[in-house]
Design a protein around this motif. Structure first.
Motif, short mmCIF file in Angstrom:
data_model
loop_
_atom_site.label_atom_id
_atom_site.label_comp_id
_atom_site.label_asym_id
_atom_site.label_seq_id
_atom_site.Cartn_x
_atom_site.Cartn_y
_atom_site.Cartn_z
N ARG A 4 -22.98 42.87 67.80
CA ARG A 4 -22.70 41.47 68.12
C ARG A 4 -21.81 40.87 67.04
O ARG A 4 -22.12 40.96 65.85
N ILE A 5 -20.71 40.25 67.46
CA ILE A 5 -19.69 39.78 66.52
C ILE A 5 -19.43 38.29 66.70
O ILE A 5 -19.29 37.79 67.82
N LEU A 6 -19.33 37.59 65.57
CA LEU A 6 -18.93 36.19 65.53
C LEU A 6 -17.59 36.11 64.79
O LEU A 6 -17.46 36.65 63.69
N VAL A 31 -19.92 37.47 70.57
CA VAL A 31 -20.92 36.51 71.06
C VAL A 31 -20.51 35.06 70.85
O VAL A 31 -21.14 34.15 71.38
N PRO A 49 -25.48 37.07 65.09
CA PRO A 49 -24.52 38.18 65.14
C PRO A 49 -24.88 39.27 64.14
O PRO A 49 -25.59 39.03 63.16
N ASP A 50 -24.40 40.46 64.40
CA ASP A 50 -24.56 41.57 63.45
C ASP A 50 -23.45 41.54 62.41
O ASP A 50 -23.67 41.91 61.26
N VAL A 52 -19.99 39.12 61.04
CA VAL A 52 -19.20 37.90 61.09
C VAL A 52 -17.82 38.19 60.49
O VAL A 52 -17.72 38.63 59.35
N PRO A 78 -26.46 38.85 58.74
CA PRO A 78 -25.33 39.61 59.28
C PRO A 78 -24.46 40.15 58.16
O PRO A 78 -24.51 39.68 57.02
#
Length: 221
Positions: A4-6, A31, A49-50, A52, A78
């Motif tokens: 999961r990425i921001l 995400v 998120p995992d 950033v 993250p």
């Protein structure tokens, strides 16, 4: 399970461009995004998120302060990958001190972007590129003083100390294994023990520790 990425950047085109590239990968999921550090903190709290992707220079709150706040209390936080340019040496170093796991140039090719995200998500740090070695070495030359080695260094075995010094010079596990004539898995074991003994998050923090403690001096071989 996908990563999961921001994406945090004040330029909409950067957010959209990176987002499109990453979202096209089956193992990566974008995400959300944010246009400044303050919005990034809010988004990270909501979206968990995992990884950033954090720009350095932004309005309201810059990426450096946002990284400090995001990672200040440790725990299950993250990984932060800084987005930067060549002229931000001090900012990059301070970001590593704040807990960032590495950085990526904004004009990096698509395959480098995806590789960087995967490397950081896996718990490693993006330290192999020569630009990272140069930034760390430049900082050390400008600011290093005669610091005594902290007591934590004495907890490391001679072999672990060897591995720490090679990590600090930007070598990968494979390169360290070749240099010390060890199996790659043995090197991974040493790295894990170094992180545990020194209470460090990842290889990025090992680099900072190595230079600040005097275990490695810029320019020495």
């Amino acid at each position: 399970m996908s990563t999961r990425i921001l994406i945090v950047d004040d330029q909409a085109m950067v957010r959209q461009g990176f987002g499109a590239l990453l979202a096209a990968q089956p193992d990566l999921e974008v995400v959300g995004d944010a246009a400044d550090g303050a919005a990034a903190l809010d988004a990270a709290a909501r979206l968990a998120p995992d990884v950033v992707l954090m720009d350095v220079r932004m309005p309201v709150m810059d990426g450096l302060e946002a990284t400090r706040r995001l990672l200040h209390d440790g725990g299950d936080r993250p990984r932060v990958l800084m987005l930067t340019t060549f002229d931000l040496d001090d900012y990059v170093y301070e970001a590593l001190r704040a807990g960032a796991s590495g950085f990526l140039l904004k004009d990096a090719p698509a395959d480098e972007l995806m590789h960087a995200v995967r490397v950081v998500a896996a718990g490693d740090a993006l330290l192999a590129p020569s630009i990272t070695r140069r930034l760390i070495a430049d900082f050390a030359r400008r600011r290093a003083t005669d610091r005594p080695s902290p007591a934590a260094l004495s907890a490391l075995t001679p072999r672990e100390t060897d591995v720490l010094r090679l990590i600090a010079r930007g070598l990968s596990n494979i390169e360290i294994a070749e240099s010390l004539v060890l199996a790659e898995q043995t090197v991974k074991t040493h790295v894990g023990r170094i992180l545990a003994k020194l209470g460090l998050r990842d290889r990025a923090q090992v680099v900072v520790f190595a230079y600040e403690s005097g275990a490695v001096v810029a320019g020495e071989r």
